[in-house]
Design an enzyme around this catalytic site. Structure first.
Site, mmCIF file in Angstrom:
data_model
loop_
_atom_site.group_PDB
_atom_site.id
_atom_site.type_symbol
_atom_site.label_atom_id
_atom_site.label_comp_id
_atom_site.label_asym_id
_atom_site.label_seq_id
_atom_site.Cartn_x
_atom_site.Cartn_y
_atom_site.Cartn_z
ATOM 1 N N ILE A 149 -7.539 -2.576 -1.506
ATOM 2 C CA ILE A 149 -8.348 -3.785 -0.498
ATOM 3 C C ILE A 149 -7.516 -5.156 -1.087
ATOM 4 C CG2 ILE A 149 -10.602 -2.857 -0.533
ATOM 5 C CD1 ILE A 149 -11.577 -4.468 -2.645
ATOM 6 N N GLU A 150 -6.729 -5.205 -2.042
ATOM 7 C CA GLU A 150 -6.049 -6.217 -2.560
ATOM 8 C C GLU A 150 -4.884 -6.294 -1.750
ATOM 9 O OE1 GLU A 150 -6.161 -9.033 -4.072
ATOM 10 O OE2 GLU A 150 -8.138 -8.563 -5.585
ATOM 11 N N SER A 151 -3.992 -5.358 -1.522
ATOM 12 C CA SER A 151 -2.533 -5.469 -1.094
ATOM 13 C C SER A 151 -2.447 -4.202 0.124
ATOM 14 C CB SER A 151 -1.643 -5.118 -1.869
ATOM 15 O OG SER A 151 -1.872 -4.103 -2.829
ATOM 16 N N TYR A 256 -15.824 -8.805 -0.810
ATOM 17 C CA TYR A 256 -14.838 -8.252 -1.786
ATOM 18 C C TYR A 256 -15.550 -6.920 -2.545
ATOM 19 C CZ TYR A 256 -10.930 -7.849 -5.074
ATOM 20 O OH TYR A 256 -9.809 -7.374 -5.759
#
Length: 587
Positions: A149-151, A256
């Site tokens: 989910i970050e990158s 998030y």
């Protein structure tokens, strides 16, 4: 008046956070299962980074897409089933189910099916790296899905705030954790180094909050923002959790933790939604080497025949394709395991390949002011003139310098189309000419060439046929280039001045032709060159070079002058020597 203003302010505050006030009467369990949000924001990396990943070199060269996600749609699943599946996950971090989590699961299983298939394929390479870093720090292994989910598992991902890498570190945080960030090296993009530091950072955040959802939220927006939300909610980490401060967090951070839960769900239950991972077509098994020399990827690519894109995929931390290794500070190079031994065996050839071109400059070039060197380098690397071949060279009429190793009657002028990954030096080596030759023949001012560009090259018939190159048609007479025009005007002047004497003009033409076609007699050794490099450049053998210079060994020093054997002489000499040996034997 004061009382009325106070009442108005309280009313506005109540309207601003209605859900938060309503939630204060509920316990933590009720909030995390019943919370709703109609304005969900998906992280920016979801669309941009996963799209780049799908078009990347690894996906195109190491995987084959299973199109099950296209042929079969998502399977309708009720809330009770998803809640039960989440409860069965073998995770230390709690995975509650609510309407917000469901929204993210639907996003993955319905609109993001292609991305999920690709992410599952990339898991084969990246997940062992993440798991090792988490295991070494004693952290829950389900945290390995944070980079999803970050990158979007893109090591080169950069957010609008400047965070970079798989784990999306900001520069200040990265340097504070001991990662190197410079013009040449960005360890935020190094899967191994960044994973180790991310695990340490998550461990510190958990020690601060004692609560994984709060620690995960703090990883996204920073501890200061989480602490501020806790204060506004009227509690601390001991009494409140992520869901209790949900409406006090920035909008992107609100999603998030729910998206982290959804990622854990879809990465484990994807078969139930008719999604299959992309299929690996060949295993990507890697190993590492410590490099204590300054090496350019092009040197490694040329000698070991590894595509540049593969080197970049495996080593994304080197921002300019340069490994700035020194004896005091070596750097880790990741290669396919079968190529590591080849690198060790060919290290001398790798460092010697175009060594002068890639050597670090110790002083500024004459006439260049400070700050101009980088601009000049960037200019050299840019694509060259887009003018078509027919408008830049004159077919069969331009005077060109022939390859030094070829006979005049064995030459052909051909057209070479630049393919992806090819450089000027590599093309020159294919046709046994120099980079300067190609630049001169095509009126190039820089060393850069672009994919699809057409280059005119004069080479031997054998090399032309071996590379399937087509000859330039002699019938066409296109416009001359600037280079050819200058040569034509010079030729006219020389012919005009020599018309006074026919013999003089004939001699001048012969002498000029001889100058053009004559091979050099000597070579000055440059830094990093060895006998094999020089021999390959001039189309002779190492033994012929040694014989021509009376050398017994292979030791060379920069500045040494080498005599170049002319083609055919060595065979004559060897023939004479063989005859003399026969005579001696007869005696």
């Amino acid at each position: 008046m004061t009382r009325r203003l106070t009442q108005t302010a309280l009313l506005l505050l109540a309207l601003a956070a209605p859900s938060a006030h309503a939630d204060k009467g509920k316990n933590v369990l009720d909030i995390k299962t019943e919370i709703t949000d109609s304005s969900i924001v998906f992280p920016e990396s979801y669309e941009t980074d996963t799209r780049k990943m799908l078009e990347g070199w690894y996906m195109k060269n190491y995987t084959a897409t299973d199109d099950r996600y296209k042929r079969q749609g998502d399977v309708p699943t009720d809330d009770a089933t998803i809640r039960e599946r989440l409860a069965k996950l073998p995770t230390l971090i709690e995975m509650p189910y609510n309407q917000i989590v469901r929204s993210y699961i639907d996003r993955y299983t319905q609109r993001g099916r292609e991305q999920v298939a690709a992410l599952l394929g990339l898991n084969l390479y990246y997940m062992p790296i993440f798991e090792q870093a988490l295991e070494q720090n004693g952290l829950p292994l389900e945290l390995k899905y944070l980079p999803v989910i970050e990158s979007g598992l893109d090591p080169n991902a950069v957010s609008k705030h400047g965070a970079s890498g798989l784990w999306q570190f900001m520069i200040g945080t990265a340097k504070g954790m001991g990662l190197e960030v410079s013009s040449l090296v960005d360890e935020r993009r190094d899967p191994y180094a960044s994973s180790a530091k991310a695990a340490q950072y998550l461990k510190d955040l958990f020690a601060t909050y004692g609560n994984w959802p709060l620690a995960i939220a703090a990883y996204n927006c920073g501890p200061g923002t989480v602490n501020k939300a806790l204060r506004r909610a009227g509690g601390d980490a001991g009494t409140l959790d992520f869901w209790s401060i949900y409406y006090y967090l920035p909008q992107e951070t609100r999603g998030y933790v729910p998206m982290f839960i959804a990622a854990n769900y879809v990465m484990n239950y994807y078969p139930y939604h008719n999604i299959s991972p992309v299929l690996p077509t060949k295993p990507l098994v890697t190993d590492t080497l410590m490099i204590s020399d300054r090496v350019h990827f092009d040197q490694i690519s040329h000698v070991l025949d590894i595509p540049m894109e593969e080197l970049r995929i495996l080593n994304p931390q080197f921002r300019a394709d340069i490994i700035p290794g020194t004896a005091d500070k070596p750097y880790t190079l990741v290669l396919p395991s079968q190529q590591c031994h080849a690198y060790l065996m060919s290290e001398g050839d790798i460092l010697a390949y175009e060594a002068e071109k890639y050597a670090r400059r110790t002083e500024a070039e004459p006439g260049i002011r400070p700050g101009e060197a980088l601009a000049a380098q960037i200019e050299r690397e840019e694509a060259v003139d887009d003018t078509p071949l027919e408008e830049t060279v004159e077919a069969q009429t331009v005077v060109t310098r022939k390859p030094d190793t070829a006979q005049a009657g064995d030459l052909r002028t051909i057209v070479h189309k630049v393919t992806p990954g090819q450089t000027l030096s590599r093309i020159a080596s294919i046709y046994n000419v120099t980079s300067d030759d190609i630049k001169e023949w095509n009126n190039l001012q820089r060393n850069a060439v672009r994919t699809g560009q057409m280059l005119r090259i004069t080479t031997t018939a054998e090399l032309a046929e071996a590379n399937g190159a087509r000859e330039v048609a002699s019938a066409s007479q296109p416009r001359q280039s600037k280079w050819s025009e200058s040569n034509t005007s010079a030729a006219k002047k020389s012919s005009g001045s020599s018309n006074k004497s026919g013999t003089k003009s004939g001699k001048s033409k012969q002498s000029s032709k001889a100058k053009v076609q004559a091979a050099p007699k000597n070579h000055t050794v440059r830094s990093g060159e060895n006998l094999s490099v020089i021999a390959r450049r001039y189309g002779v053998s190492v033994k012929e070079l040694q014989q021509a210079n009376g050398m017994k060994g292979s030791e060379l020093h920069p500045g040494d002058k080498l005599k170049l054997p002319s083609k055919g002489k060595s065979s004559v000499k060897s023939g004479k020597s063989s005859k003399s040996k026969k005579k001696k034997r007869r005696r």
